[in-house]
Design an enzyme around this catalytic site. Structure first.
Site: not given
Ligand code: AGP
Length: 608
Positions: A2, A27, A74, A100-101, A481, A485, A488, A504, A603
């Site tokens: 959060c 966040r 969050w 936050n936690g 990757e 993307k 996500e 496989h 994020k």
């Molecule tokens: C990637 O687009 C995501 N936001 C997520 O997988 C991210 O890479 C992951 O949470 C790691 O974050 P960081 O690099 O800040 O540790």
């Protein structure tokens, strides 16, 4: 995961808190709220949904006071509703908390407090903190907070108000990032600097176990035994403008477009072309240390883990050191059989990802030397690592990581070069790779020119329910990757696979409805990837190829081919990934998705 913010000073707090929440929204963005000391007690305004909804609500029902705390959420415990939104109050509404936690023993605490007659209003773990503080007799709010936290297991970045001490905010940190903003006669608390740099660049990063007390006159920091702690005041390098959209419709597109500059910024001052070497002063490794490394273990999550996979191939090629790449969340709970001479590398854009931080701490306990490859200056991983490399890619606001990925690869290549030159890599070989590294920003600029083509391809596939991404060697992580993307931000189910692994199992998924993206630059594995593309075509798969300029025409084999400029094989992911970033972006836009704030994500994942 959060975002928390607090303000105490001469100005009206609500507008400052709301603007801070807007900056912290990446966040977590499922509900938000503020608590203001009005002089007649603490008044709360909170709602489910975005900060903008809360801002509209507050402008309809204004609340004034010069001390307040706020939160954007969050959800971990309790659905993202108005009731579960922070701030949370104690029974009599005299104590307000934002958190936050995760309070891991919340259930047990709740039961014990209910037995004492406390009435709970929400499903959240955080509400227990308000009742715990209410339950403590202490003279001062900070004494009550310290006593209450004795009962808490878990993590917190916490800010607390009490109606009986209206000119005070008490802040506590364990596990989640918290900083103080030191202004001119006013003080802030926040989860990260983006929420305060509009007002001040002077920040104090709290350490584990710190308790801070903010009043209109100033702040002081104590530990759990109330012993005064001194913390340095740091200066935040980046400016407010970098936090803006800069005329782009989304932060993700802005950050994709920034990559020629951000890759250049990661390389700046570090590439030694004539020596064929890389200068990495922050590593804190002597040439002897570099020569003595027996093994490397890379710890990361998500996109950073994918960069780690590319980094493995680069470091093994340039420095001839065996590299293991570990999911941080798995590594932290495994038995660690690290041998002496193991270097652990924690890769994290935010520098706050809980799993990566704890995995790094576990590696330290297992006797490893640890370095961090991090973007956010002053973040916990950066401050706890024994050395490291900052990406200097500027703030990354879009939840889907893009520019951090290409800068992470550039940083890992610099590290491979630096270690290699202190081991067996010749100056000539070093000069060769240094030259190829220096070309990357211009190559990236060329790839961005494909945007129009990618947009057209996106229009054809935006309604696809599934996607398969294939790649080989150093471009297998690029396939992973690309799939991440798309998942996500467009919510399309997508899988990345080593191209040869397809037969496989995943090949069973292929029919004329399955788009298959193949990362096929002209390298030593190109012929092998061509064969895999033949296998897809034979089953009717709709192929999109990312290949190299000047490579033979693939139109007989694929429906779409995007040509990227040639790069050194181990650096090619920096160029091959960009069409995949753009493809995901345009498909998500066409599907009307919220590109910068995808559902259920945040994020910086600061909880387990
Ligand atoms: C990637 O687009 C995501 N936001 C997520 O997988 C991210 O890479 C992951 O949470 C790691 O974050 P960081 O690099 O800040 O540790």
């Amino acid at each position: 995961m959060c975002g928390i913010i607090g303000y105490i000073g001469p100005r009206d707090a609500a507008p400052i808190l709301l603007e801070g929440l807007r900056r912290l929204e990446y966040r977590g963005y499922d509900s938000a709220g503020i608590a203001i000391q009005t002089g007649r007690g603490i008044v709360i305004r909170k709602l489910g949904g975005r900060v903008e909804r809360l801002a509209a609500h507050v402008s309809n029902m204004p609340v004034h006071g010069s001390t307040g705390i706020a939160h954007t959420r969050w959800a971990t415990h309790g659905a993202p509703t108005e009731r579960n939104a922070h701030p949370h109050l104690d029974c009599r509404g005299l104590v307000a908390v934002v958190h936050n936690g995760i309070v891991e023993n919340a259930e047990a605490l709740r039961t014990a407090l209910q037995r004492k007659g406390h009435a709970f209003y929400t499903e959240t773990d955080t509400e227990t903190l308000a009742h715990l503080i209410e339950d403590e007799p202490g003279e001062t709010l900070e004494a009550r907070v310290i006593a209450a936290l004795e009962h808490v297991e878990g993590t917190y970045g916490l800010a607390v108000l009490s109606a009986s001490e209206p000119d005070k905010i008490v802040v506590a940190r364990r596990g989640s990032p918290v900083l103080l903003g030191v202004g001119d006669g006013e003080y802030f608390v926040a989860s990260d600097a983006s929420a305060v740099i509009e007002h001040t660049r002077s920040v104090v990063y709290l350490n584990e176990g710190d308790i801070a007390v903010l009043t209109p006159e100033g702040y002081h920091i104590v530990d759990r035994e109330s012993r005064v702690q001194h913390r340095v005041v740091d200066d935040v390098a980046w400016d407010l403008e970098e936090l803006g959209l800069g005329g782009y419709p989304h932060f993700m597109l802005k950050e994709i477009s920034e990559q020629p500059e951000t890759v250049r910024s990661t390389l700046r001052g570090r590439l030694l072309l004539s020596e064929g070497d890389a200068r990495l002063n922050g590593l804190n490794l002597t040439p002897e240390d570099c020569a003595d490394i027996k093994r490397i273990v890379i710890l990361a999550c998500g996109t950073s883990w994918h960069a780690g996979l590319v980094g493995r191939d680069i470091i093994e090629e340039l420095a001839r050191i065996p590299v293991n790449v570990e999911y941080a969340s798995e590594y932290r709970y495994r038995t660690h059989l690290e041998m002496p001479g193991t270097l652990a590398i924690a890769i994290s854009q935010s520098g706050e990802t809980a799993d990566t931080l704890e995995a790094m701490r576990a590696a330290v306990t297992a006797g490893c030397r640890v370095i961090g490859i991090v973007n956010v200056v002053g973040s916990t991983i950066a401050r706890e690592a024994q050395g490291g490399i900052y990406l200097h890619a500027g703030p990354e606001i879009g939840v889907a990581s893009t520019k951090a990925f290409t800068s992470q690869i550039a940083a890992l290549a610099l590290l491979g070069l630096h270690l290699g030159r202190r081991r067996s890599l010749s100056q000539a070989a070093g000069q060769g790779i240094a030259r190829r590294l220096a070309q990357l920003p211009d190559l990236v600029r060329c790839v961005l020119a494909l945007d129009e083509q990618v947009r057209d391809i996106a229009a054809e596939y935006a309604d696809s329910p599934n996607f398969l991404y294939l790649g080989r060697g150093v471009n297998f992580p690029v396939a992973l990757e690309g799939a991440l993307k798309l998942k996500e931000i467009s919510y399309i189910h997508a899988e990345g696979y080593p191209a040869a692994e397809m037969k496989h199992g995943p090949i069973a998924l292929i029919n004329e409805d399955m788009p298959v993206v193949c990362v096929a630059p002209k390298d030593a594995l190109y012929q092998k990837v061509l064969t895999n593309m033949q296998e897809v075509k034979a089953r009717g798969g709709r192929l999109i190829a990312i290949t190299t300029e000047g490579n033979g025409d693939l139109s007989g084999l694929v429906r779409h081919q995007l040509r990227v400029p040639a790069a050194a094989t181990i650096l090619s992911p920096v160029v091959t990934v960009i069409p995949l970033q753009l493809l995901a972006y345009h498909i998500a836009v066409l599907r009307g998705c919220d590109v910068d704030r995808p559902r259920n994500l945040a994020k910086s994942v600061t909880v387990e």
